[in-house]
Design a protein around this motif. Structure first.
Motif, PDB file in Angstrom:
ATOM      1  N   ILE A  56      68.272  37.074  72.435  1.00  0.00           N
ATOM      2  CA  ILE A  56      69.418  37.931  72.125  1.00  0.00           C
ATOM      3  C   ILE A  56      68.986  39.231  71.470  1.00  0.00           C
ATOM      4  O   ILE A  56      69.401  40.305  71.856  1.00  0.00           O
ATOM      5  CB  ILE A  56      70.424  37.184  71.223  1.00  0.00           C
ATOM      6  N   MET A  81      71.082  31.654  76.825  1.00  0.00           N
ATOM      7  CA  MET A  81      70.759  32.486  75.666  1.00  0.00           C
ATOM      8  C   MET A  81      69.905  31.699  74.692  1.00  0.00           C
ATOM      9  O   MET A  81      70.115  30.505  74.497  1.00  0.00           O
ATOM     10  CB  MET A  81      72.046  32.925  74.949  1.00  0.00           C
ATOM     11  N   THR A  83      68.098  32.126  70.672  1.00  0.00           N
ATOM     12  CA  THR A  83      67.996  32.971  69.493  1.00  0.00           C
ATOM     13  C   THR A  83      67.565  32.158  68.293  1.00  0.00           C
ATOM     14  O   THR A  83      67.593  30.927  68.329  1.00  0.00           O
ATOM     15  CB  THR A  83      69.350  33.648  69.199  1.00  0.00           C
ATOM     16  N   LYS A  90      77.955  36.460  67.715  1.00  0.00           N
ATOM     17  CA  LYS A  90      77.101  36.641  68.900  1.00  0.00           C
ATOM     18  C   LYS A  90      77.317  35.504  69.905  1.00  0.00           C
ATOM     19  O   LYS A  90      77.312  35.723  71.103  1.00  0.00           O
ATOM     20  CB  LYS A  90      75.636  36.721  68.480  1.00  0.00           C
ATOM     21  N   CYS A  94      78.551  36.068  73.753  1.00  0.00           N
ATOM     22  CA  CYS A  94      77.795  35.566  74.914  1.00  0.00           C
ATOM     23  C   CYS A  94      78.652  34.663  75.793  1.00  0.00           C
ATOM     24  O   CYS A  94      78.628  34.775  77.023  1.00  0.00           O
ATOM     25  CB  CYS A  94      76.566  34.785  74.448  1.00  0.00           C
TER      26      CYS A  94
END
Length: 207
Positions: A56, A81, A83, A90, A94
């Protein structure tokens, strides 16, 4: 047929460890890598991945922008994703933009491989701590009643069919006090009849 995986990550050692992980897995194939998403369309057209492992936080063009670009141009490509943060805003950004799943970088290698397989097969993958945040986010907020505790008691008894006089006897109040409570209940709930007040009680306060 092998699942082709493209890696976006600005950390070289992380990319190398992910590549090594893919190479150890017979059903997965490393398709390519990049340090950010500035050439996302070109990357996809050159490498034709099935699944993208998307960091990310990257410089220049980050993973959220990359996700949007890929999903707009290549909706069939699954984007997973990854992270170090389980940051709610976030995560939802997403999910809204079409991510197929969300894993944390600290997830064990086996879990990462499993996640790639799952999103490729059409599943939605979420690290448990993230799944919990998503549930919290979508849980209806506790409704705070505008009524005081005493007003709620009065309304509860009225909803059970008691008359003002019976409510007064039960709560050791005067008829006049119960009448005043009822008026305030009507005002606070913006209703004009006992029926509406009772309907509000059953909808919002009755457990």
């Amino acid at each position: 047929m092998n699942i082709k995986v493209f890696i976006y990550d600005d950390n070289l050692s992380r990319r190398d460890s992910l590549k090594a992980l893919l190479e150890l897995s017979p059903e997965l194939e490393f398709a390519g890598e990049a340090i950010n998403c500035s050439a996302a369309v070109q990357d996809m057209e050159t490498c034709f991945p099935d699944v993208v492992l998307m960091d990310i936080n990257m410089p220049v063009v980050d993973g959220i922008e990359g996700l949007k670009t890929i999903k707009q141009n290549f909706p069939h490509i699954k984007v997973l994703m990854q992270t170090v943060f389980d940051d709610s805003d976030k995560i939802f950004e997403c999910i809204k933009n079409g991510a197929s799943g969300y894993i944390l970088k600290k997830d064990p290698p086996q879990r990462i491989l499993q996640a790639i397989q799952e999103v490729y097969e059409g599943g939605a993958v979420m690290n448990p701590s993230i799944a919990l945040k998503v549930l919290e986010y979508f849980k209806p907020q506790e409704q705070k009643s505008p009524l005081s505790e005493r007003e709620q008691q009065v309304l509860q008894l009225l909803a059970q069919g008691l008359s003002y006089k019976m409510v007064a006897d039960k709560l050791f109040l005067s008829f006049h006090t119960v009448n005043s409570h009822a008026k305030r209940i009507y005002e606070k709930l913006h209703v004009s009849s006992l029926g509406e007040a009772i309907a509000y009680y059953y909808k919002n306060l009755h457990q």
